[in-house]
Design an enzyme around this catalytic site. Structure first.
Site, mmCIF file in Angstrom:
data_model
loop_
_atom_site.group_PDB
_atom_site.id
_atom_site.type_symbol
_atom_site.label_atom_id
_atom_site.label_comp_id
_atom_site.label_asym_id
_atom_site.label_seq_id
_atom_site.Cartn_x
_atom_site.Cartn_y
_atom_site.Cartn_z
ATOM 1 N N HIS A 62 -11.356 -7.305 6.486
ATOM 2 C CA HIS A 62 -10.911 -8.101 5.344
ATOM 3 C C HIS A 62 -11.110 -9.594 5.555
ATOM 4 C CE1 HIS A 62 -8.016 -4.708 3.816
ATOM 5 N NE2 HIS A 62 -9.260 -4.316 3.949
ATOM 6 N N ASP B 278 -8.732 -4.021 8.405
ATOM 7 C CA ASP B 278 -7.879 -5.036 7.783
ATOM 8 C C ASP B 278 -8.418 -6.402 8.205
ATOM 9 O OD1 ASP B 278 -5.465 -6.526 6.836
ATOM 10 O OD2 ASP B 278 -4.663 -4.516 6.596
#
Length: 230
Positions: free
Chosen positions: A72, A49
């Site tokens: 991310h 993430d």
């Protein structure tokens, strides 16, 4: 989340190594929330993430000398979920390398929210085949079933400077802003993002974003007016 700094002040984190598989969901490396005067330096983060996420109530955040990927990217937000009023300001991100991340530097807000993200600077960023190296997304909706709403978290005074490298997709710069609350005072200077497959074809997506560009900005970000006086 691996590490979270919440309701804190005067925090310094450095020389950390955080590692999780790239396909592991919701494994943020470091999350900052309702905190002031936070520095994160000289750290390597591999996760599924956001490498670093900056949430509501955070200000005076200094992030530098970071290696991120997979993951991310480094994100401000998400802000404004379920109509909330949320704020982030005075964030400086410098000397960061992204390796195959889904995003590079990102600001993400939900439709229907209130508040602001402002006075933010991203500089000396290198992207190695990140999917979207530069992102502002005022329509953030990871589940793809969000209804249209007019209010939005205000995004203003954001600087991108000395950002180079490669993009995994053609659209290397995405500025998706609200018609009712456009992004204001967005500035770009010395940006050079090329396609990783060597065909040099990159482009930008620009919606309701206003500001200035200076020096070489590639791909061209057409919604920002050229001005050689800054």
């Amino acid at each position: 989340m691996h590490i979270a700094f919440e309701s804190s002040t005067s925090i310094h984190a450095s020389h950390l190594r955080i590692k999780a598989p790239g396909n592991s969901p919701n494994t943020d490396g470091i999350h900052i929330q309702r905190s002031t005067n936070v520095t994160i330096h000289n750290t390597t983060i591999q996760t599924g993430d956001d490498c670093i996420s900056i949430g509501d109530g955070s200000k005076y955040i200094d992030i530098r000398n970071i290696e991120c990927g997979p993951g991310h990217g480094i994100s401000i937000g998400s802000l404004g979920i379920m109509g909330k009023t949320e704020t982030v300001e005075f964030v400086h991100v410098k000397n960061v390398s992204f390796y195959g991340t889904t995003n590079g530097v990102r600001i993400k807000t939900w439709q229907g929210g209130h508040g602001y993200a402002r006075n933010i600077k991203f500089e000396r960023i290198t992207s190695y085949a990140s999917t979207r190296p530069i992102v502002i997304d005022q329509f953030y909706c990871p589940h793809k079933h969000c209804k249209d709403q007019t209010s939005a978290v205000e995004i203003s005074n954001v600087v991108y400077e000395e950002i180079h490298g490669t993009s995994h997709k053609e659209i290397a710069v995405q500025l998706s802003c609200s018609e009712s609350t456009p992004c204001k005072n967005i500035t770009m200077k010395n940006i050079n993002l090329r396609n990783e497959d060597q065909n040099d074809k990159t482009s930008s997506h620009c919606l309701n974003a206003h500001g200035l560009r200076n020096g070489r900005v590639h791909p061209n970000v057409h919604c920002l007016r050229f001005d050689d006086n800054f």
